[in-house]
Scaffold this active site. Sequence first.
Site, PDB file in Angstrom:
ATOM      1  N   PHE A  11       0.812  -1.214   0.000  1.00  0.00           N
ATOM      2  CA  PHE A  11       0.000   0.000   0.000  1.00  0.00           C
ATOM      3  C   PHE A  11       0.847   1.267   0.000  1.00  0.00           C
ATOM      4  O   PHE A  11       0.718   2.121  -0.887  1.00  0.00           O
ATOM      5  CB  PHE A  11      -0.920  -0.037   1.226  1.00  0.00           C
ATOM      6  N   ASP A  47      14.389 -10.137  -1.642  1.00  0.00           N
ATOM      7  CA  ASP A  47      13.989 -10.369  -0.252  1.00  0.00           C
ATOM      8  C   ASP A  47      15.097  -9.827   0.648  1.00  0.00           C
ATOM      9  O   ASP A  47      16.278 -10.119   0.417  1.00  0.00           O
ATOM     10  CB  ASP A  47      13.777 -11.865  -0.010  1.00  0.00           C
ATOM     11  N   TYR A 132       6.131  -7.043  16.857  1.00  0.00           N
ATOM     12  CA  TYR A 132       6.315  -6.061  15.790  1.00  0.00           C
ATOM     13  C   TYR A 132       7.051  -4.836  16.326  1.00  0.00           C
ATOM     14  O   TYR A 132       8.066  -4.398  15.758  1.00  0.00           O
ATOM     15  CB  TYR A 132       4.959  -5.649  15.215  1.00  0.00           C
ATOM     16  N   GLY A 200      -1.508  10.152   1.659  1.00  0.00           N
ATOM     17  CA  GLY A 200      -1.030  11.225   0.795  1.00  0.00           C
ATOM     18  C   GLY A 200      -0.008  12.112   1.474  1.00  0.00           C
ATOM     19  O   GLY A 200       0.913  12.630   0.837  1.00  0.00           O
TER      20      GLY A 200
END
Length: 319
Positions: A11, A47, A132, A200
């Site tokens: 994304f 990778d 994470y 944006g």
Amino acid sequence: MKITIIGGSGFVGTRLIDFLRASKEIDVLNIDKRDSTQFPEITQIGDVRDKVLLKSQLQGVDLVVLLAAEHRDDVAPVSLYYDVNVQGMKNTLEAMQAHNIKRIIFTSSVAIYGLDKDNPDESFPADPFNHYGKSKWQAELLLQEWHKLHPDWNINIIRPTVIFGEGNRGNVYNLLSQIATGRFMMIGKGNNSKSMSYIGNIVAFIHFLICEKKEGYNVYNYVDKPDFTTNDLVYHTGKILNKSIPTLHIPYILGMLGGYGFDVLAWLTRKKLKISSVRVKKFCAVTQYDSTKMRTSGFTPPYSIETGLRRMLEAEFMK
């Protein structure tokens, strides 16, 4: 300038490539373990865990933007967080050094601060609560040590809060989808602040760092202000969509019990479910962060957070 984006097929990377390619002075290459649906002609399969291949792909590059990361809540085995986010950073730095590349922009995360902190700025101590966040912090520590040994390098780190926007299918999209379709249930009182970042503005800020922050070691939280509470988000969504959004409030303790129930179900079925105790905890947590440093850096976000929310809702739910 030749810029290589590592992990640019997702994304953020797709929007960043689209933004950067508008400049005639920038040549963009994307390295990702999967092909890009929009930019296959500039994508090479690679990778961050494969240092030898990565080294061969970075020849002739001026700057690296490292987006590649394991970031979902349900990654298994958990060692993948560290293989990709930490060892991947080490591999990238060594591959860059082999070609004398001295500029890197790294997207870390506000997850390094942990949950329910009091509006932390960049000097706030790290206290990540999940793998994470821990792996992102360890990657940052590698960059800190690297810069001590390589003070002539330009290292820029962005710690964005949750990113939303058109085409995203993450937690914000799931939340807005539930609100828009009337399937939303509020867990807790809904007064917890939720810092967010519009896609944006994120890609515009990365471009700003490329062009304006060419020296030193710089760390920035990225948050679009003002912060919404969950109640604010429900209100604005209903207003933009011109819908009356009924809100059923579930006590926090019942929500967590339900999350644990879904944890057990996921374990029994070996399936990844949209509801878990971690996601309930994150939904109810205060996730508010200070972005004074970014806002006084000379960067002006091209979109207000209200405009970003409207653009996403119109693109996804008003077709």
